[in-house]
Design a protein around this motif. Structure first.
Motif, mmCIF file in Angstrom:
data_model
loop_
_atom_site.group_PDB
_atom_site.id
_atom_site.type_symbol
_atom_site.label_atom_id
_atom_site.label_comp_id
_atom_site.label_asym_id
_atom_site.label_seq_id
_atom_site.Cartn_x
_atom_site.Cartn_y
_atom_site.Cartn_z
ATOM 1 N N GLY A 12 -5.677 -3.121 11.689
ATOM 2 C CA GLY A 12 -6.813 -2.597 12.438
ATOM 3 C C GLY A 12 -8.142 -2.767 11.734
ATOM 4 N N ASP A 13 -8.119 -2.964 10.414
ATOM 5 C CA ASP A 13 -9.367 -3.188 9.677
ATOM 6 C C ASP A 13 -9.823 -4.631 9.846
ATOM 7 O OD1 ASP A 13 -9.196 -0.592 8.801
ATOM 8 O OD2 ASP A 13 -8.955 -1.080 6.678
ATOM 9 N N LYS A 14 -11.120 -4.850 9.737
ATOM 10 C CA LYS A 14 -11.666 -6.213 9.833
ATOM 11 C C LYS A 14 -11.779 -6.884 8.472
ATOM 12 C CE LYS A 14 -14.212 -5.483 14.124
ATOM 13 N NZ LYS A 14 -13.075 -5.713 14.930
ATOM 14 N N GLU A 15 -11.798 -6.082 7.404
ATOM 15 C CA GLU A 15 -11.938 -6.591 6.038
ATOM 16 C C GLU A 15 -10.893 -5.931 5.142
ATOM 17 O OE1 GLU A 15 -14.306 -8.806 4.855
ATOM 18 O OE2 GLU A 15 -15.072 -9.083 6.886
ATOM 19 N N PRO A 16 -10.410 -6.656 4.123
ATOM 20 C CA PRO A 16 -9.468 -6.040 3.181
ATOM 21 C C PRO A 16 -10.176 -5.066 2.236
ATOM 22 C CG PRO A 16 -9.877 -8.325 2.590
ATOM 23 C CD PRO A 16 -10.620 -8.068 3.861
ATOM 24 N N MET A 17 -9.385 -4.188 1.639
ATOM 25 C CA MET A 17 -9.884 -3.304 0.580
ATOM 26 C C MET A 17 -9.609 -4.004 -0.740
ATOM 27 S SD MET A 17 -8.524 0.508 1.717
ATOM 28 C CE MET A 17 -6.901 0.178 1.095
ATOM 29 N N TYR A 18 -10.528 -3.889 -1.688
ATOM 30 C CA TYR A 18 -10.353 -4.496 -3.008
ATOM 31 C C TYR A 18 -10.435 -3.416 -4.088
ATOM 32 C CZ TYR A 18 -11.084 -9.029 -0.831
ATOM 33 O OH TYR A 18 -10.964 -10.142 -0.051
ATOM 34 N N GLY A 19 -9.557 -3.542 -5.078
ATOM 35 C CA GLY A 19 -9.665 -2.717 -6.272
ATOM 36 C C GLY A 19 -9.216 -1.281 -6.138
ATOM 37 N N ILE A 20 -8.638 -0.904 -5.012
ATOM 38 C CA ILE A 20 -8.174 0.470 -4.832
ATOM 39 C C ILE A 20 -6.878 0.443 -4.026
ATOM 40 C CG2 ILE A 20 -9.574 0.833 -2.756
ATOM 41 C CD1 ILE A 20 -9.912 3.770 -3.709
ATOM 42 N N THR A 21 -5.921 1.255 -4.464
ATOM 43 C CA THR A 21 -4.669 1.324 -3.729
ATOM 44 C C THR A 21 -4.883 2.103 -2.433
ATOM 45 O OG1 THR A 21 -3.933 3.383 -4.747
ATOM 46 C CG2 THR A 21 -3.350 1.327 -5.897
ATOM 47 N N MET A 22 -4.000 1.882 -1.472
ATOM 48 C CA MET A 22 -4.094 2.639 -0.222
ATOM 49 C C MET A 22 -3.933 4.131 -0.496
ATOM 50 S SD MET A 22 -2.088 0.104 2.424
ATOM 51 C CE MET A 22 -1.881 1.356 3.661
ATOM 52 N N GLU A 23 -3.098 4.473 -1.462
ATOM 53 C CA GLU A 23 -2.886 5.866 -1.827
ATOM 54 C C GLU A 23 -4.179 6.489 -2.361
ATOM 55 O OE1 GLU A 23 0.387 8.436 -4.319
ATOM 56 O OE2 GLU A 23 0.009 6.382 -4.940
ATOM 57 N N ASP A 24 -4.842 5.794 -3.294
ATOM 58 C CA ASP A 24 -6.093 6.305 -3.863
ATOM 59 C C ASP A 24 -7.210 6.368 -2.822
ATOM 60 O OD1 ASP A 24 -4.914 6.697 -6.315
ATOM 61 O OD2 ASP A 24 -5.675 4.823 -7.179
ATOM 62 N N ALA A 25 -7.119 5.520 -1.797
ATOM 63 C CA ALA A 25 -8.116 5.531 -0.727
ATOM 64 C C ALA A 25 -7.785 6.579 0.344
ATOM 65 C CB ALA A 25 -8.203 4.137 -0.090
ATOM 66 N N GLY A 26 -6.675 7.305 0.166
ATOM 67 C CA GLY A 26 -6.282 8.310 1.146
ATOM 68 C C GLY A 26 -5.714 7.725 2.422
ATOM 69 N N ARG A 27 -5.217 6.490 2.336
ATOM 70 C CA ARG A 27 -4.716 5.791 3.526
ATOM 71 C C ARG A 27 -3.239 5.442 3.398
ATOM 72 N NH1 ARG A 27 -8.949 1.363 5.396
ATOM 73 N NH2 ARG A 27 -7.854 1.782 7.329
ATOM 74 N N PHE A 28 -2.493 6.224 2.626
ATOM 75 C CA PHE A 28 -1.100 5.907 2.320
ATOM 76 C C PHE A 28 -0.179 5.978 3.527
ATOM 77 C CE2 PHE A 28 -1.941 10.311 1.428
ATOM 78 C CZ PHE A 28 -0.885 10.974 2.026
ATOM 79 N N ARG A 29 -0.578 6.598 4.607
ATOM 80 C CA ARG A 29 0.266 6.687 5.811
ATOM 81 C C ARG A 29 0.033 5.515 6.766
ATOM 82 N NH1 ARG A 29 2.854 11.698 6.357
ATOM 83 N NH2 ARG A 29 2.043 13.243 4.900
ATOM 84 N N GLU A 30 -0.983 4.716 6.493
ATOM 85 C CA GLU A 30 -1.291 3.582 7.357
ATOM 86 C C GLU A 30 -0.453 2.371 6.959
ATOM 87 O OE1 GLU A 30 -5.533 3.171 8.329
ATOM 88 O OE2 GLU A 30 -5.812 4.968 7.089
#
Length: 115
Positions: A12-30
Motif C-alpha cells: 500500500g505504500d508508494k515508497e520503501p522505508m529505509y534504515g528502520i525495521t517495521m517493528e521500530d516504525a510501529g508497523r509490525f502488524r502490516e
C-alpha cells in the motif's frame, strides 16, 4: 566496508522505508511487499543491532515453524528480502557454510537495478 541500508516496503505504500525495521516504525502488524512467506526467500544478512549494517552476506530462508508462526512472521520487516528461489528448492537443504553460488539470474525487475 560498504554497508547496505535496510529497505522494506509495506503493501500500500508508494515508497520503501529505509534504515528502520517495521517493528521500530510501529508497523509490525502490516505486511511487507516481499515477505518471508516461503521456503527459499533470499534476504540480506546484517548485524542484529544495525539495520543498515548489511554488507556482503545474504541468506536463504529455510522454513522454521518457530520463526514463522501462523499469521505472524518474526523476520518480516527486520531483514530485506530481495528475491525468491524459483527452481531447485530441493538443493537448499543441502547447502553448507562456504558453499559457492556459480551463477544467479534476475528474472524480474532487472530494469530497476542501478549501478
Amino acid at each position: 566496508y560498504r554497508a547496505v541500508p535496510l529497505e522494506v516496503m509495506v503493501k500500500g505504500d508508494k515508497e520503501p522505508m529505509y534504515g528502520i525495521t517495521m517493528e521500530d516504525a510501529g508497523r509490525f502488524r502490516e505486511e511487507p511487499v516481499l515477505p518471508f512467506s516461503s521456503y527459499g526467500a533470499l534476504a540480506m544478512a546484517r548485524p542484529e543491532t544495525d539495520p543498515n549494517g548489511g554488507s556482503s552476506q545474504f541468506f536463504f530462508f529455510l522454513f522454521e515453524p518457530e520463526l514463522t508462526p501462523a499469521g505472524r512472521n518474526l523476520l518480516d520487516g527486520r531483514y530485506t528480502v530481495f528475491g525468491y528461489v524459483t527452481a531447485g528448492q530441493d538443493v537448499l537443504g543441502q547447502l553448507k557454510a562456504n558453499d559457492k553460488i556459480i551463477s544467479a539470474k534476475v528474472v524480474e525487475g532487472g530494469d530497476l537495478l542501478k549501478a
